[in-house]
Design a protein around this motif. Structure first.
Motif, PDB file in Angstrom:
ATOM      1  N   ALA A  64     -66.290 -70.641  15.881  1.00  0.00           N
ATOM      2  CA  ALA A  64     -67.132 -70.134  16.976  1.00  0.00           C
ATOM      3  C   ALA A  64     -68.417 -69.512  16.428  1.00  0.00           C
ATOM      4  O   ALA A  64     -69.485 -69.638  17.044  1.00  0.00           O
ATOM      5  N   ALA A  65     -68.311 -68.873  15.264  1.00  0.00           N
ATOM      6  CA  ALA A  65     -69.506 -68.275  14.637  1.00  0.00           C
ATOM      7  C   ALA A  65     -70.464 -69.374  14.174  1.00  0.00           C
ATOM      8  O   ALA A  65     -71.687 -69.231  14.278  1.00  0.00           O
ATOM      9  N   VAL A  66     -69.907 -70.479  13.665  1.00  0.00           N
ATOM     10  CA  VAL A  66     -70.737 -71.626  13.261  1.00  0.00           C
ATOM     11  C   VAL A  66     -71.480 -72.175  14.478  1.00  0.00           C
ATOM     12  O   VAL A  66     -72.679 -72.479  14.415  1.00  0.00           O
ATOM     13  N   MET A  67     -70.769 -72.301  15.599  1.00  0.00           N
ATOM     14  CA  MET A  67     -71.384 -72.823  16.826  1.00  0.00           C
ATOM     15  C   MET A  67     -72.507 -71.906  17.297  1.00  0.00           C
ATOM     16  O   MET A  67     -73.564 -72.384  17.737  1.00  0.00           O
ATOM     17  N   TYR A  68     -72.280 -70.604  17.211  1.00  0.00           N
ATOM     18  CA  TYR A  68     -73.318 -69.653  17.636  1.00  0.00           C
ATOM     19  C   TYR A  68     -74.586 -69.847  16.798  1.00  0.00           C
ATOM     20  O   TYR A  68     -75.690 -69.960  17.336  1.00  0.00           O
ATOM     21  N   ASP A  69     -74.400 -69.912  15.471  1.00  0.00           N
ATOM     22  CA  ASP A  69     -75.554 -70.123  14.574  1.00  0.00           C
ATOM     23  C   ASP A  69     -76.264 -71.438  14.888  1.00  0.00           C
ATOM     24  O   ASP A  69     -77.500 -71.505  14.913  1.00  0.00           O
ATOM     25  N   ALA A  70     -75.470 -72.491  15.112  1.00  0.00           N
ATOM     26  CA  ALA A  70     -76.038 -73.820  15.375  1.00  0.00           C
ATOM     27  C   ALA A  70     -76.829 -73.833  16.685  1.00  0.00           C
ATOM     28  O   ALA A  70     -77.911 -74.434  16.767  1.00  0.00           O
ATOM     29  N   LEU A  71     -76.302 -73.163  17.695  1.00  0.00           N
ATOM     30  CA  LEU A  71     -76.998 -73.111  18.989  1.00  0.00           C
ATOM     31  C   LEU A  71     -78.326 -72.376  18.881  1.00  0.00           C
ATOM     32  O   LEU A  71     -79.336 -72.807  19.446  1.00  0.00           O
ATOM     33  N   GLN A  72     -78.323 -71.273  18.135  1.00  0.00           N
ATOM     34  CA  GLN A  72     -79.582 -70.519  17.939  1.00  0.00           C
ATOM     35  C   GLN A  72     -80.595 -71.372  17.174  1.00  0.00           C
ATOM     36  O   GLN A  72     -81.778 -71.431  17.527  1.00  0.00           O
ATOM     37  N   ALA A  73     -80.131 -72.036  16.119  1.00  0.00           N
ATOM     38  CA  ALA A  73     -81.020 -72.882  15.309  1.00  0.00           C
ATOM     39  C   ALA A  73     -81.557 -74.057  16.128  1.00  0.00           C
ATOM     40  O   ALA A  73     -82.743 -74.403  16.048  1.00  0.00           O
ATOM     41  N   ALA A  74     -80.687 -74.663  16.927  1.00  0.00           N
ATOM     42  CA  ALA A  74     -81.099 -75.812  17.748  1.00  0.00           C
ATOM     43  C   ALA A  74     -82.172 -75.416  18.749  1.00  0.00           C
ATOM     44  O   ALA A  74     -83.143 -76.155  18.969  1.00  0.00           O
ATOM     45  N   LYS A  75     -81.999 -74.246  19.346  1.00  0.00           N
ATOM     46  CA  LYS A  75     -82.990 -73.779  20.330  1.00  0.00           C
ATOM     47  C   LYS A  75     -84.322 -73.453  19.659  1.00  0.00           C
ATOM     48  O   LYS A  75     -85.385 -73.833  20.152  1.00  0.00           O
ATOM     49  N   VAL A 126     -64.520 -71.895  21.106  1.00  0.00           N
ATOM     50  CA  VAL A 126     -65.781 -72.584  20.780  1.00  0.00           C
ATOM     51  C   VAL A 126     -66.521 -72.946  22.067  1.00  0.00           C
ATOM     52  O   VAL A 126     -67.736 -72.754  22.191  1.00  0.00           O
ATOM     53  N   LYS A 127     -65.767 -73.456  23.031  1.00  0.00           N
ATOM     54  CA  LYS A 127     -66.348 -73.875  24.306  1.00  0.00           C
ATOM     55  C   LYS A 127     -66.967 -72.680  25.038  1.00  0.00           C
ATOM     56  O   LYS A 127     -68.051 -72.790  25.628  1.00  0.00           O
ATOM     57  N   ARG A 128     -66.306 -71.539  24.983  1.00  0.00           N
ATOM     58  CA  ARG A 128     -66.835 -70.332  25.639  1.00  0.00           C
ATOM     59  C   ARG A 128     -68.161 -69.893  25.023  1.00  0.00           C
ATOM     60  O   ARG A 128     -69.084 -69.500  25.736  1.00  0.00           O
TER      61      ARG A 128
END
Length: 331
Positions: A188-199, A227-229
């Protein structure tokens, strides 16, 4: 005009390379399935109950699935009676027509990816270890980049040894950034980082890899929910797709996996990998009919562009191409 005639006109003279890929990728299934149907029609003088019983057996052996087979055969019986078909050879074309109809008779879920035109599209890719999940992500990234999209990969499978490195290799091959943390990190932490980077990097599509340890089903499903949350919190209406990768060579086991994942996450589409490696390609129909989830992509070979959008007519053409190309039907 018979359905064989329609497919022959549509695909055999076409310059479209995709129909050729379906033909090549379905060689093993066609050799088994079409070969048995050819044998069946050559042995029978009339279309009777024994003919349909043998046809049921052939369809079940191709992993079409019991419920779907019963539905196909019932519809065939009605159609044969309605058209007053006496010659078993004429039934082949009707079978191919019914296979397409069965696939298309589900609800209006699209076979196409739900890509957001203005903003970030987040695609969550799930599946058990060994189904070809990471390879599918790499090939899908290549396809999207070819379509002009800026793509990023999130290395969310932090548990499987080598998974992060494998995704990095794909990222380098296709030209996509990979966001990762150390092995064993919280996905979930990886997803958070990826979402911030993608934006921040104005990415069009973020493809998210996930863990796939089905033997520990409860924990795996809890992990996916977490992860979905995170994704839902960071990007409204995301994930826009949840793609479940299934290995076509595992046949009915793929159907069981699909049912398990469907209970935990809202699976919006199936990617059926290794379809070229099985003689039981009927699993496509079982998945669509019994789970009512569209098959969005199929793996038809090892090459980068062998991941193809699923098309029911091209699939049936691949199953029956030998009979279609040799057909003289002009009715």
């Amino acid at each position: 005009m018979s359905f064989f005639k329609k497919l022959k006109e549509k695909f055999t003279s076409s310059t479209d390379q995709v129909s050729s890929k379906f033909k090549e990728g379905l060689t093993k299934t066609r050799n088994q399935f079409s070969g048995k149907i050819n044998d069946l029609v050559s042995r029978y003088r009339k279309v009777d109950e024994d003919f349909f019983e043998e046809l049921e057996e052939i369809l079940i052996q191709a992993d079409v699935g019991f419920e779907t087979v019963m539905e196909i055969v019932e519809q065939l019986k009605i159609e044969v009676k309605r058209r007053n078909i006496k010659d078993p050879a004429e039934v082949q074309s009707v079978i191919s027509e019914k296979l397409v109809e069965i696939y298309d008779s589900g609800d209006e879920q699209s076979n196409h990816l739900n890509i957001i035109n203005d903003g970030l599209t987040v695609i969550l890719v799930v599946g058990v270890n060994g189904v070809g999940k990471t390879t599918t992500i790499g090939k899908l990234a290549h396809k999207l980049i070819q379509d002009g999209k800026k793509v990023m990969l999130a290395a969310g499978d932090t548990f499987r040894a080598g998974a992060i490195e494998q995704l990095e290799v794909w990222g380098q091959r296709v030209g996509a950034d990979v966001i990762k943390q150390a092995e064993g990190s919280d996905p979930a932490a990886v997803m958070y980082d990826a979402l911030q980077a993608a934006k921040s990097r104005k990415v069009d599509v973020l493809l998210c890899d996930t863990a796939g340890r089905l033997q520990n089903k409860v924990n795996l499903m809890k992990e996916l929910e977490k992860v979905k949350r995170v994704i839902e919190r960071e990007v409204p209406d995301a994930p826009h797709e949840v793609l479940l990768v299934l290995d076509a060579t595992t046949g009915q086991n793929a159907l069981i996996q699909a049912k398990t994942f469907k209970e935990a996450v809202r699976v919006s589409g199936i990617v059926l990998s290794k379809l070229d490696g099985t003689a039981k390609g009927g699993i496509v129909l079982a998945i669509r009919n019994e789970l009512n989830i569209p098959v969005k992509f199929v793996g038809l070979g090892e090459k980068m562009d062998d991941l193809q959008e699923f098309d029911a007519e091209k699939y049936v053409y691949g199953l029956f191409s030998d009979a279609i190309e040799s057909s003289e039907d002009t009715n």
